[in-house]
Enzyme design. Structure first.
Site, PDB file in Angstrom:
ATOM      1  CG  ASP A   1      -1.784   1.226   1.324  1.00 30.60           C
ATOM      2  OD1 ASP A   1      -2.945   1.138   0.900  1.00 30.60           O
ATOM      3  OD2 ASP A   1      -1.317   2.288   1.798  1.00 30.60           O
TER       4      ASP A   1
ATOM      5  CE1 TYR B   1       0.779   8.039   2.402  1.00 35.23           C
ATOM      6  CE2 TYR B   1       1.247   5.767   1.805  1.00 35.23           C
ATOM      7  CZ  TYR B   1       0.440   6.698   2.431  1.00 35.23           C
ATOM      8  OH  TYR B   1      -0.680   6.281   3.092  1.00 35.23           O
TER       9      TYR B   1
ATOM     10  CE  LYS C   1      -3.690   4.818   0.933  1.00 37.02           C
ATOM     11  NZ  LYS C   1      -2.239   4.550   0.949  1.00 37.02           N
TER      12      LYS C   1
ATOM     13  CG  HIS D   1      -4.590   9.943   0.521  1.00 40.34           C
ATOM     14  ND1 HIS D   1      -3.255   9.891   0.201  1.00 40.34           N
ATOM     15  CD2 HIS D   1      -4.668   9.485   1.795  1.00 40.34           C
ATOM     16  CE1 HIS D   1      -2.568   9.426   1.229  1.00 40.34           C
ATOM     17  NE2 HIS D   1      -3.408   9.169   2.213  1.00 40.34           N
TER      18      HIS D   1
END
Length: 274
Positions: free
Chosen positions: A46, A51, A76, A109
């Site tokens: 994931d 990120y 996401k 998200h």
């Protein structure tokens, strides 16, 4: 090597009940962490555009020697890219960074209700699903009102809602909503970023089972039916976190952990985070 059970989503696609999360893992450490996870038996990874480590995930997947269909990759869409055209462009960028032909699960998200772009975004997600570029679509951090709006106005019910969920924040009402509508509950921060691992209730249960506190909390999630994605960059912990399928908590253990609920958020409130 642990065998992770699958959960069947509302469109028939299956995903492993336990996966590996890379939130806050620096890009330069991601490839090694994901490689360790894949070697330990994880098959679900994931990540998210925000990120900044999709490329590291992609490199680890490419180098793993595993067949693509053996893996379940989630990413996401970040808030600034919400909207129909921008979501489609952002998906292309994520896919390119991952080096993949498709992703297994694509999530919005956050709802960011003040922006009110998530309905248009969901239209783009439905297109990606119809075009076969994603196998399932879902959301993250959505509250019942946000979910109800999608259910009322669109053809595809979200397959997954990934929410902050741990013994200190159990989101019972939201989980019951998911159950009524066939939405899988996936827990991010399943260990409350370690904040609950010194709780006497959890350490006592861990001692009795000869397990780590983290293993006990992950087992609690699994027995509730949640999907979990614990994160670590420590090889030993990565391996320990998947070794949770050869013991079971008693009803008394479950009840004792469930009694720890106190509305404790480690992340933002989805109703006000924009």
């Amino acid at each position: 090597m642990s065998s992770v059970p699958d959960i069947t989503l509302n469109n028939g696609v299956t995903m492993p009940q336990l996966g590996f999360g890379v939130f806050q893992v620096p890009e330069e450490e991601t490839e090694a962490a994901v490689t360790t996870a894949l070697e330990a038996g994880y098959r679900s990874i994931d990540t998210a555009a925000v990120y900044g480590n999709e490329a590291g995930v992609g490199r680890a997947v490419a180098a793993s020697g595993l067949r693509r269909e053996e893996l379940f990759v989630t990413t996401k869409l970040w808030n600034e890219q919400q909207g129909y055209d921008s979501a489609l462009a952002a998906f292309d960028a994520s896919l390119s960074r991952l080096g993949l032909d498709y992703v297994d699960l694509y999530l919005i998200h956050w709802p960011t209700p003040a922006r009110d772009r998530y309905p248009d975004t969901w239209r783009a997600f439905e297109k990606l699903l119809a075009d076969g570029r994603v196998r399932a679509i879902g959301v993250s951090n959505f509250q019942p009102a946000h979910l109800q709006r999608l259910i009322d106005h669109f053809g595809v019910v979200p397959a997954v809602n990934q929410i902050e969920l741990h013994p200190g924040l159990q989101q019972k009402e939201l989980r019951e909503f998911h159950a009524r509508h066939g939405i899988v509950t996936e827990a991010w921060s399943p260990l409350a970023q370690g904040a609950l691992l010194t709780e006497e209730t959890i350490t006592r249960i861990a001692e009795r089972h000869g397990r780590t506190p983290a293993q006990v909390v992950l087992r609690w999630h699994l027995q509730l039916g949640n999907v979990v994605i614990p994160k670590s960059v420590t090889p030993e912990r990565i391996r320990q976190n998947i070794e949770v399928f050869d013991f079971a908590l008693s009803d008394e253990d479950i009840d004792a952990i469930t009694a720890l609920d106190r509305g404790m958020r480690t992340g933002p409130d989805p109703d006000t985070f924009n």
